[in-house]
Design an enzyme around this catalytic site. Structure first.
Site, mmCIF file in Angstrom:
data_model
loop_
_atom_site.group_PDB
_atom_site.id
_atom_site.type_symbol
_atom_site.label_atom_id
_atom_site.label_comp_id
_atom_site.label_asym_id
_atom_site.label_seq_id
_atom_site.Cartn_x
_atom_site.Cartn_y
_atom_site.Cartn_z
ATOM 1 N N HIS A 218 -7.068 9.542 76.424
ATOM 2 C CA HIS A 218 -8.346 9.117 77.006
ATOM 3 C C HIS A 218 -9.529 9.465 76.102
ATOM 4 C CE1 HIS A 218 -9.593 13.202 78.157
ATOM 5 N NE2 HIS A 218 -8.370 13.414 78.600
ATOM 6 N N SER A 292 -11.951 5.397 72.611
ATOM 7 C CA SER A 292 -13.133 6.142 72.155
ATOM 8 C C SER A 292 -12.743 7.399 71.376
ATOM 9 C CB SER A 292 -13.999 6.473 73.382
ATOM 10 O OG SER A 292 -15.270 6.927 73.008
ATOM 11 N N ASP A 439 -20.668 -3.213 74.697
ATOM 12 C CA ASP A 439 -20.582 -1.759 74.553
ATOM 13 C C ASP A 439 -21.871 -1.231 73.922
ATOM 14 O OD1 ASP A 439 -19.942 0.916 73.962
ATOM 15 O OD2 ASP A 439 -17.840 0.422 73.656
ATOM 16 N N HIS A 467 -18.148 -0.280 77.451
ATOM 17 C CA HIS A 467 -17.317 0.836 77.005
ATOM 18 C C HIS A 467 -16.215 1.171 78.006
ATOM 19 C CE1 HIS A 467 -16.710 4.049 74.134
ATOM 20 N NE2 HIS A 467 -16.634 4.941 75.117
#
Length: 492
Positions: A218, A292, A439, A467
């Site tokens: 994540h 990310s 984003d 995002h």
């Protein structure tokens, strides 16, 4: 930032004089940008002062609540690191080297200079030279010069004496959790179990006798629920019967351990992933899906295990090539945290990156009280929506978020290009990049930069997604895309 706005203002006025007219849209865009710049300068100038005030406030509260002064990065890095149980052994080069001491081992770690070199907005503006957007950052000993290689590691007699003293010292046990951190069972389940040295890992799909494994990593201030609540329920029966799916909570986040004495460096994050997933489950080959911040860790893993990675899927990778003459760490921090009040996601990132004590206050109000916010969300929505995004956003400590942001996102800025070169030249796996067109935190150009480094990479820009909504809201479609990637990956 302020100087850039003024430069653009003069350029805009000059263009008006040449063109004689302009469109209404461009005028409104310029006015909006100018207002945003002025408000940003005022707001962040106030935050500069507020952070200094909060520094003294927290020192006093920490002393009364925990019977000792807690070091912070407002002081010199040498004082902060030594007081936190570590020893600074090199002050030269872009990445600082320290010796971390525990009761059983001692090892080198890398920390980012952005932890303590965060000039106030006024100082940054005053030190801006004719060269556009160049920031002069003063270190403890002298101004650093950009080097392609770190200087050799040298330990003198003084360091040896300090090591001997600290190795023989019995450290006072620390309170878990700290007074400003959440004390709920979810956030502290790790402290009551025998799994203090491993991450929380959610395993989906087939549990044993599998040859296909997928590791999900994540992003910043998130958790494994970002994957398990979206993608996992939408994978086909075929995938669930053949693939073992690992979704982890990174060190310091979700249900994973949140040690107070950790600096949350790249090495610590990677060691925990290897120990908790690869070694514990005897994983020999695997696919990686990362979002990310997770993209940086995914690239580092791919470089470390070039013969094990079968496919690499990156969502919104934060890759900003450093211009010549810039310090990579400082440049990365200014890109992901531009000190602007709009868009709001950039405002939040700026407070988290630039202000140690303001961000601690935000964690105190949001993370420590996350049960209240979750209750209110369920009450307002009549329990009609899942709160997993709130859970992921709130279940972390300030220490974990602060150090991960600086030591992983900013601290590895100079290495990401090298990681991508290795992926291009030494890995045969497929590389797929997804990016939301809207984003506002990590711009689409970052994925274009990845494509430039890894020409074989497939880049897909998802229209009208940002995002988070690059996954949330299109989980079924993205699950199908991932299944296609895995099924067409090269066998090894």
């Amino acid at each position: 930032m302020w100087v850039v706005i003024m430069e653009e203002s003069f350029a805009f006025v000059s263009n008006l004089g040449v063109m004689g007219k302009t469109t209404t849209g461009s005028v409104l865009g310029f006015i909006g940008k100018f207002v945003n710049g002025v408000l940003s300068f005022l707001v962040f100038s106030v935050l500069d002062v507020l952070d200094v005030v909060l520094c003294y406030v927290y020192k006093i509260i920490d002393f009364f609540m925990e019977d000792e002064w807690k070091p912070c990065y407002c002081s010199s890095p040498k004082e902060t690191i030594i007081n936190s149980g570590n020893i600074l052994v090199s002050e030269k080069g872009e990445v600082e080297k320290i010796v971390c001491l525990t009761s059983t081992k001692l090892h080198l770690e890398e920390i980012s200079d952005t932890l303590y070199s965060r000039p106030s907005l006024a100082v940054e503006v005053s030190k801006t030279t004719v060269k556009r957007r160049k920031v002069v950052v003063t270190s403890v000993s002298k101004t650093k010069s950009v080097q392609s290689h770190s200087p050799p590691f040298i330990v003198n007699n003084t360091i040896v004496e300090m090591l001997q003293e600290k190795i023989g010292r019995r450290h006072k046990p620390q309170r878990v959790p700290r007074w400003s951190d959440c004390d709920c069972d979810t956030c502290n389940s790790w402290s009551h179990s025998s799994c203090k040295d491993t991450l929380f890992v959610h395993i989906g799909g087939r549990k044993d006798n599998v040859s296909e494994n997928v590791l999900f990593i994540h992003g910043f201030i998130s958790s494994s629920a970002f994957w398990t609540e979206t993608l996992f329920p939408n994978f086909s029966r075929s995938i669930k019967s053949k693939y073992r799916l690992f979704a982890i909570d990174l060190l310091g986040f979700g249900k994973s351990p949140k040690p107070h004495d950790s600096l949350y460096t790249m090495k610590e994050h990677l060691d925990m992933i290897e120990r908790s997933v690869l070694e514990h489950n005897k994983v020999e080959s695997f696919h990686i899906v990362a979002h990310s911040l997770g993209c940086i860790l995914a690239l580092a893993l791919a470089v470390k295990y070039p013969n094990s990675v079968k496919s690499l899927t990156l969502l919104a990778p934060p890759y900003f090539p450093t211009p010549k003459g810039e310090e990579a760490t400082q440049y990365m921090m200014r890109k992901v945290a531009p000190r602007q009040v709009w868009p709001l996601i950039a405002f939040g990132a700026s407070m988290a990156a630039w202000y140690e004590h303001v961000s601690r206050t935000i964690c105190l109000l949001i993370c420590r009280q996350h049960r209240t916010w979750e209750f209110l969300a369920k009450l307002i929505t009549r329990n009609r929506i899942k709160t997993y995004l709130i859970d992921g956003f709130c279940c972390h400590t300030h220490n974990a978020a602060w150090h991960t942001l600086h030591n992983v996102i900013c601290g590895t800025a100079a290495k990401i290009g090298g990681y991508l070169d290795t992926v291009q030249n030494q890995l045969n796996c497929s590389v797929n990049v997804f990016h939301g067109e809207d984003d506002e935190l990590i711009p689409v150009e970052c994925s274009d930069h990845v494509k430039n480094k890894v020409p074989r990479a497939t880049v897909k820009v998802i229209k009208k997604k940002d995002h988070l909504t690059i996954v949330v809201g299109r989980q079924e479609a993205f699950a199908r895309e991932l299944e296609h990637i895995w099924k067409n990956a090269k066998t090894r």
